[in-house]
Design a protein around this motif. Sequence first.
Motif, PDB file in Angstrom:
ATOM      1  N   ILE A 237     -68.328 -17.772  44.813  1.00 46.91           N
ATOM      2  CA  ILE A 237     -67.771 -18.405  45.770  1.00 46.91           C
ATOM      3  C   ILE A 237     -69.525 -19.289  46.531  1.00 46.91           C
ATOM      4  CG2 ILE A 237     -67.032 -18.664  47.840  1.00 46.91           C
ATOM      5  CD1 ILE A 237     -65.522 -16.608  48.331  1.00 46.91           C
ATOM      6  N   LEU A 279     -60.772 -17.947  53.658  1.00 44.57           N
ATOM      7  CA  LEU A 279     -62.442 -17.968  53.326  1.00 44.57           C
ATOM      8  C   LEU A 279     -63.078 -18.160  54.555  1.00 44.57           C
ATOM      9  CD1 LEU A 279     -65.216 -17.990  52.605  1.00 44.57           C
ATOM     10  CD2 LEU A 279     -64.347 -20.021  51.665  1.00 44.57           C
ATOM     11  N   ALA A 289     -59.898 -19.770  49.519  1.00 46.99           N
ATOM     12  CA  ALA A 289     -59.591 -19.756  48.661  1.00 46.99           C
ATOM     13  C   ALA A 289     -59.414 -19.000  47.694  1.00 46.99           C
ATOM     14  CB  ALA A 289     -61.592 -18.467  47.706  1.00 46.99           C
ATOM     15  N   ILE A 357     -62.183 -20.008  40.198  1.00 46.48           N
ATOM     16  CA  ILE A 357     -62.388 -19.656  42.080  1.00 46.48           C
ATOM     17  C   ILE A 357     -62.172 -21.307  41.825  1.00 46.48           C
ATOM     18  CG2 ILE A 357     -63.694 -19.488  43.801  1.00 46.48           C
ATOM     19  CD1 ILE A 357     -64.359 -17.127  42.785  1.00 46.48           C
ATOM     20  N   ILE A 359     -61.936 -23.922  45.958  1.00 50.45           N
ATOM     21  CA  ILE A 359     -62.248 -23.724  47.524  1.00 50.45           C
ATOM     22  C   ILE A 359     -61.011 -24.786  47.741  1.00 50.45           C
ATOM     23  CG2 ILE A 359     -63.692 -23.178  49.411  1.00 50.45           C
ATOM     24  CD1 ILE A 359     -63.866 -21.223  47.071  1.00 50.45           C
TER      25      ILE A 359
END
Length: 826
Positions: A237, A279, A289, A357, A359
Amino acid sequence: MAADALVDQSGEARQSPQVRIVDAPETRVHRFTDLLALIGTLLGIVLVLLIGAYAQGTTEGIESDVSGFARVLQRLLVAPVNLFSGIVTIVIPLVVIIDMAIRREPRRILETMAAAFLAFVATVIAAATTLAFAAEELLSSLSVIGSDGEPAVSLPAYISAVAAMLTAAGLRSSHRVLSVSWNLVWAAIAVAVISGIVTLPAALVTVLIGRATGLLLRWSIGSTADRAYGEALVDGIRRAGFEPKQLVRADVHDEFAAVELDEVSAAMGRTRQGRVYSLTTRENHHLLAVALDGDQHAAGFLVKWWNTMRLRGINARADVSLRHSAEATALVSHAARNAGVRTARVLGMSHVRDTMILIYQRPAGVRPLASLQDDEVTDPLLDAIWTQVAHAHAAGISHRSLSADTILVGTDEDLDEPVVWLTSWEMGEVATATLAKRIDLAQVIALMSPIVGKERAVDAALRAMTEEDLEQVAPLMQMIAMPRATRHALRASESHALQHVRAEIVERLPDAEIEQENITRFGWRTILTLFLGVVAAAIVLASFNTQEVLAALEQANFWWLAAAFGWSLLSFVGAALAMLAFSPVPLPWGRVLLAQVAAAYLAIAVPAGVGPAALNLRLLTKRRVPSPLAVATVALVQVSGVVVTVVGLVVLSLVTGSEGTLAQLPSTSILIGVGVTAAVIATALTVPKVRAFAAARVMPMLRQTWPRFSQVLGQPLRLALGLSGNLILTVGFVGAFWSALEAFGQSLPVVDVAILFFLGNAVGAIVPTPGGLGAVEIALTGGLTGAGVPAAVAASVVVIYRLITYWLRIPLGWLAMRYLQKRGEI
């Protein structure tokens, strides 16, 4: 590095002043790719053995090329052979174990040792089985000439054990030690083949046995997950540009976590692929996320590929890699946003370990549509949902997974109007097909129905589209086209099931042609039918002597064969007359006749009797005959055909007396058996549950056919024409069978021929193979043999009869099908 607070499966938490994580990490996973690799390895073993046994010319050629310079190198290879043997048996296992000990993986050390032991035992068992049961060709491909000049099977078990150990230790690309070790194993195998210690097929089989053993162990007990959890997840992240303060897993509900998950994150966890986290950043920004794990990608790819193959309009993207999947999802989301669709922006992306990942922006002040009550869902809100879908479709973008969880709703306080967000674009597609857009529209109507009722759902659809568009969407209102969440909601509210929604649309559009469209290319039933057809064809082709059949064909009378083909064509006329007579609306004679011919083409893929029924039903629905009436008419045609066949058989038996061999009065024991069977059935029907079961099977057919049958009874000419058509259909097939017998100089009473035809037809209707393939041939051949026809001639008669009445009619059916499709009749 910040410390993490991980909530494990037991609910115990360790607090951290920096990042709080509520998660359920999986330390071991059963990789789907391991299962696929295991299946591929087993198939590889079979392929190598087949090539070694039946392609000896190829393998012997390779070995002769090798032996040409092997003799020259054998003296030089004495040291390398011994060196590589020592490396493979001692050095490689020792290095691998030391490497795992350094990485503190004691469990994996035990697993690799167990895999090596199992592979060694499996190879020894394989060698013993080969010596005991293998054919000479297979033994030869796995044998080398020993010092005594005799061939001996050589399957080096130590190579298999090392291969299993390396496989169980992990992926080759995960550690350099494993990569180098595999290279040394292959080098040792090459040296062993060149030096004549082992044959090429034996070397490959040995490695594959070890590989299969290691994969089986790795998949059955699971392997260490390389997913991003804890510190790795936080690091990912941060790489995406955000400093996390709190991460809460969407699908983890733990009373010890003391963290309340919001409705939006929970809904995203139900719809998005991968792990979804709520998140919270250091700046108190609330984001989403999504973690996509590589070990799950292969299973998702195969599911998408299967849906693409099986369903029309569900052409899933070919996401060949995890990164490609994440980038494609982000692309569709970005394209939808540019098209004016309210959807969450992709704010960042990173790759950590075997996890991608992403976002996402989290819309503020919204709730999932699934969490709203029916009185909270206003007509302006429904119209706003349709507006967002229309924006996407106008830009050529389809969602293909719209449900009440993927739609977020809120209110614009300044304008006092509803705000709608569309999320979860994993299945979305740019430059999409028209059918995919129509499926989107069907999904919107279906998701609204359990929430606001079918009446309001259809009203909203009519406000958003024209009647012509709704008429095209209604046939796609099928469970198979709906996301899982919508299917669950529809099943929970039976009053708003899809058939009720379609009925509501029919009520609004009484003149529309709304028939369920087939968006499934094939299903498990089709696969089973084709498999049984292949098996049946193999049995039929292997059940008769080709030389005897060809000899019998040389003696066959061509004119009788031509007569059999003429009788076969007459059956089309009979089927068309029956359909024409029972049809509730006037039908063109030529179209009806061509439909019966086209049914012969469908016989290559569907069981006997299904093709004509499907095409007759299509003819009626194309002329806007209501579906219940069309189904009743087709059922009446089929029932009348059975009645005519049975009654005609009885009448024929009475007229011909006892001349037929098969039509003679059964023996006393058979009559007693029939009486006992009838008594057992009658007694069973006195049991309420048995009677209810029988009624559930019989009464629906009677309810469908009786209203139409009562109408036909009032029209004697139609009834006579329909029964005559079915009689001509039966006579055509019986005539073809009788002519095929005469062509081979065999003569049986007509009643015997009719009984055999009825037997074969009944068996073909029961066995679910295309056109009754296999079952009909076996039944007719056995019947002719029992009637006194020589076995070889009986096989020839049945083959020719089926060639004339089944195989030769398929090209005619294809031509008729093409013609009817061009004319829009089917």
